[in-house]
Design an enzyme around this catalytic site. Sequence first.
Site, PDB file in Angstrom:
ATOM      1  N   LYS A   1       5.311 -19.537 -17.346  1.00 35.01           N
ATOM      2  CA  LYS A   1       5.629 -19.830 -15.953  1.00 35.01           C
ATOM      3  C   LYS A   1       5.017 -18.709 -15.116  1.00 35.01           C
ATOM      4  CE  LYS A   1       9.467 -21.283 -13.029  1.00 35.01           C
ATOM      5  NZ  LYS A   1       9.226 -20.444 -11.871  1.00 35.01           N
TER       6      LYS A   1
ATOM      7  N   ASP B   1       4.018 -16.441 -12.079  1.00 33.71           N
ATOM      8  CA  ASP B   1       4.767 -16.046 -10.896  1.00 33.71           C
ATOM      9  C   ASP B   1       3.846 -16.026  -9.680  1.00 33.71           C
ATOM     10  OD1 ASP B   1       6.974 -15.366  -9.517  1.00 33.71           O
ATOM     11  OD2 ASP B   1       7.032 -13.279 -10.168  1.00 33.71           O
TER      12      ASP B   1
ATOM     13  N   CYS C   1       7.001   6.983  13.485  1.00 33.68           N
ATOM     14  CA  CYS C   1       7.068   8.144  14.354  1.00 33.68           C
ATOM     15  C   CYS C   1       5.847   8.067  15.266  1.00 33.68           C
ATOM     16  CB  CYS C   1       7.025   9.416  13.503  1.00 33.68           C
ATOM     17  SG  CYS C   1       6.677  10.873  14.499  1.00 33.68           S
TER      18      CYS C   1
ATOM     19  N   CYS D   1       3.028  15.013  14.867  1.00 31.25           N
ATOM     20  CA  CYS D   1       4.065  15.173  13.836  1.00 31.25           C
ATOM     21  C   CYS D   1       3.441  15.865  12.620  1.00 31.25           C
ATOM     22  CB  CYS D   1       4.591  13.792  13.457  1.00 31.25           C
ATOM     23  SG  CYS D   1       5.665  13.816  12.016  1.00 31.25           S
TER      24      CYS D   1
END
Length: 695
Positions: free
Chosen positions: A116, A118, A449, A454
């Site tokens: 089977k 996926d 952010c 940063c």
Amino acid sequence: MDWQTAQQRHAQLCAEIRRHDYLYYVVGRPEISDFEYDRLYRELVELEQQFPALITPDSPTQRVGGQPVDSFPPYRHAAPMLSLDNTYSQGEVREFVQRVQRLLPGEALAWVVEPKVDGLAVSLRYEQGVLAVGATRGDGTTGDNITSNLKTIRSVPLRLQTPPAPPAPPQGDLFAPPPASPLPAVLEVRGEVFMPRAGFEQLNAERRAAGEEEFANPRNAAAGSLKQLDPRIVARRPLEMVFYGVGQVEGVPVPPTHDALLHWLQRLGFKTPERIWLCHSTEELLAALDELDRFRKTLPYDTDGAVIKLNSLAQRERCGATAKAPRWAIAYKYAPEQAETRLKAITIQVGRTGALTPVAELEPVFLSGSTISRATLHNEEEIRRKDIRVGDWVVIEKAGEVIPAVVRAVAEKRTGAEQVFVFPKNCPECGTPVTRGAEAGVDYVVWRCPNPDCPAQIRGRIEHWCSRGAMDIEGGGEVLVAQLVKTGLVQDVADLYRLTVDELCQLERMGEKSARNFLEGIEASKQRDLWRVLFGLGILHVGASVAKSLSRTFPTLDDILNASMEQLQKAEDVGETIAQSILQWAGDPRNRRLVERLRAAGVNFQSSLYQAGPAGGRLAGKTLVLTGTLPHLTREQATAKIEAAGGRVASSVSKKTDYVVAGAEAGSKLEKARQLGVPVIDEAELLRLCGETSP
Ligand code: IVH
């Protein structure tokens, strides 16, 4: 080449390419190298450019022919696409067999067990042997028509292969062999679209590098890919398809059993399951399920169980179906490998694009071959949906057997001391309030952010610049970059080029030798090719492959940063989203200043991949007319240069002419150009247009 020869060669090339596609994608036994394949393909492309009338919808070049759409039209399946009921234990499988036996009293039953896969169920409809429609399952009755997307998948035949004639009769037999079996007038064939694990890993690595959100598992990646409205994006996704059933079939008898049906599909050109088990008893069936569990781990793609199907199609007919699922088949789900452990904390990682990702810090636990101490929690939504609290016992599993993920919290083990996680409203690195929203192709569930200064983003950008896939600066890893940023020596990638041995030697654990090595690496990076620079800049959506494609189309960084929306999209694989992102980046004065500082530092902005060629040359799409005698170039030489730059030479002047190249004693063509207002240029100007200076 005359029309007839072109037609013959076209048919030959199509047949050859189709055969090699079949050998490569369906049978898995290629007979020629990729290089030889590319040569055949290029010849076909060129032939069709010369004789556009030869292009048919099923030509191998038409896999990526579709235009982007706003939405997918609905498509009603001729025969409904049913789903399957699930079983989770041997006992349930026995009950299933007994149920079917009661529906077919006294009959001998044979079963087929197959993996089977996926992925996502889709149905393809062939009319007179040619792929007409491809659609998703939808609600089973009506799905989305995603034909253009499905055509890009190489294991989807654009036309059916004529099943080869049965083997020649034994020698001395006087009867002529029976003819090859005819093609069905209509064939609806069903199967699963999936993404192999390796392709998934690669795709996620590219997305990570381009600052894009990663897919959680191969199935999501396949689903996300098929949902794309632009087939050019789908074409770049490593999708495959395996076929396991049919819907409507007209014009030929359907084989009487499932195993025969799969053989027939394979002969028509479809990839079928790698392995199936034909079983005649419940015991054989259960043994097959065990074998398949071992076998599936060797497959290069994910499977989430087995499908058990009655082999005889006539018996299936007599069993019938409920509204949702057939009574003659069932899925058997293998338990995924899971483990239980304590969630010690949830930390937040800030990426170089500012994305905040929650990470589960776990009590280390052994799962399918490795020790796991961290797992991604993806985003805030995921934590809330699963109600995962800090201090919880959690079940983790290798989702799609790849990335460890937190499946659920074990609520029964709660003591009351567990704490609901509050997603920070401010960036844990710099304190800036976080934001979210739908930006160019970026999912709204991700908090970001917004502060470009940063420290986490600064570090991320510098690490990315130094990384092996980008500027490849030895030593520029996490630890050193963190020190450089913390001490204020480096704020952006241009600062790297001003570092001195003395400055570096002041860093902890940095000796003179390592400092010199690092500086040598930085010096050497000045000579890297343009695509590495471009990729290193970390423009959203510009991963390595897009960067390469851009630097094949444009000769310098300036050409890319000054290009228009339209010009950018001339590069292969560059659509509106990517072009928009580049324009936005290039429009930011801070980025422009960075580029100038890199230029001043001596970083190379020239592309060595750039080829003035038909795909992306400077004269791409332009028509030129030559007239008179040029000072240096012969007519042939001028033509060759124009064509090498992607342009076309026409023999007469019309409103569609872009330039007339005039030399000495130019006559009526020059006159005509002036009448129509077509720009007239000389040899020197032509050479400039072709990117050259003097002959
Ligand atoms: S047969 C009526 N065979 O599993 C028969 N399905 O849970 C329906 N699937 O929707 C499907 N591998 O997407 C069948 N070998 C296989 C399969 C398979 C994967 C998927 C398919 C189906 C779902 C049902």
